[in-house]
Design an enzyme around this catalytic site. Sequence first.
Site, short mmCIF file in Angstrom:
data_model
loop_
_atom_site.label_atom_id
_atom_site.label_comp_id
_atom_site.label_asym_id
_atom_site.label_seq_id
_atom_site.Cartn_x
_atom_site.Cartn_y
_atom_site.Cartn_z
N LEU A 44 13.10 -56.75 -21.98
CA LEU A 44 12.07 -57.77 -22.21
C LEU A 44 10.97 -57.55 -21.19
O LEU A 44 11.24 -57.24 -20.02
CB LEU A 44 12.66 -59.17 -22.04
N ASP A 45 9.71 -57.72 -21.60
CA ASP A 45 8.60 -57.63 -20.66
C ASP A 45 8.77 -58.67 -19.55
O ASP A 45 9.40 -59.72 -19.76
CB ASP A 45 7.27 -57.90 -21.38
N PRO A 46 8.20 -58.40 -18.35
CA PRO A 46 8.31 -59.39 -17.26
C PRO A 46 7.84 -60.78 -17.66
O PRO A 46 8.45 -61.78 -17.27
CB PRO A 46 7.41 -58.78 -16.17
#
EC number: 5.4.99.25
Length: 301
Positions: A44-46
């Site tokens: 997952l993206d930050p």
Amino acid sequence: MARKANNVHGVLLIDKDAGMTSNHVLQRAKRLLGATKGGHTGALDPLATGVLPLCFGDATKYSQFMLDADKAYETRAQLGVRTDTADADGAVIEQAAVPELSADAISQLLRTEFIGELTQTPPAYSALKHQGKKLYELAREGKAIPDKSRTIRILDNRLIAEGEDWLDIWLHCTKGTYVRSFVEDVAAALGTVAHVARLRRLQHGNFEIGQCITLDQLEAMSAEERLMQLLPVDACITALPVYALNEHQFAAVKHGIKVPVEPEVDTGEVRIYRKEQFIGLGEITPEHELKSRRLVQTDLL
């Protein structure tokens, strides 16, 4: 008594906080569990939050099934502003007027133009690789980004809410779908630009957000309570049919020997068990034989 590090096996469902990388979540969970081997099943993206399944020990042998799983997200598209990363963490590179839009018109667009098979170009700032380098590394170096267009599938979507310059959208999609690109494409179809302001993964395969715990919750637990949060090793492959071994078959399969199966058993991948104990992943061949693919550790059998 807590298990030894090399005996930590199973799947942990984390509700990822914003601002963390998926690898940071993994490393912190490994430390809290005392595990030596682990991996996540799709980063997952930050900026993103939500369902992040982590596999430990023998469960890592079956994590590919989770990488291939469908996913569901809820995202906020911030209209009128485009960023270099296509999300709120990036720098603004374009601004545009936001046309007046009705909920009915937006829903109609989503249901007609953004459902089924679509061709999607991943964002420049992504972890896809080109000649050994990740695209975001090339982007940071100011180099040309190669075309990595691919076919993805939006299984379902709906408009949840909207404002003058934002949309909240729920979507159910196949692996490899970039929500950031989806949001940019929807905005372009509406006559403007956009970026992802908020992203939450609500479902990953059969795992749902209600099953997850946060890292802070995990840290607050005792060592024994943490281990109790682990789902079984076979939790990643529950969609596969079950084949139960008798003792003779088990003795052969655990040594890599093929065994005959009943002609009526369908070919393909199966979960194999001895009584109720998970043994591993197998395959039924067209010759009506069962061969092992990936077994759990011998000391677990």
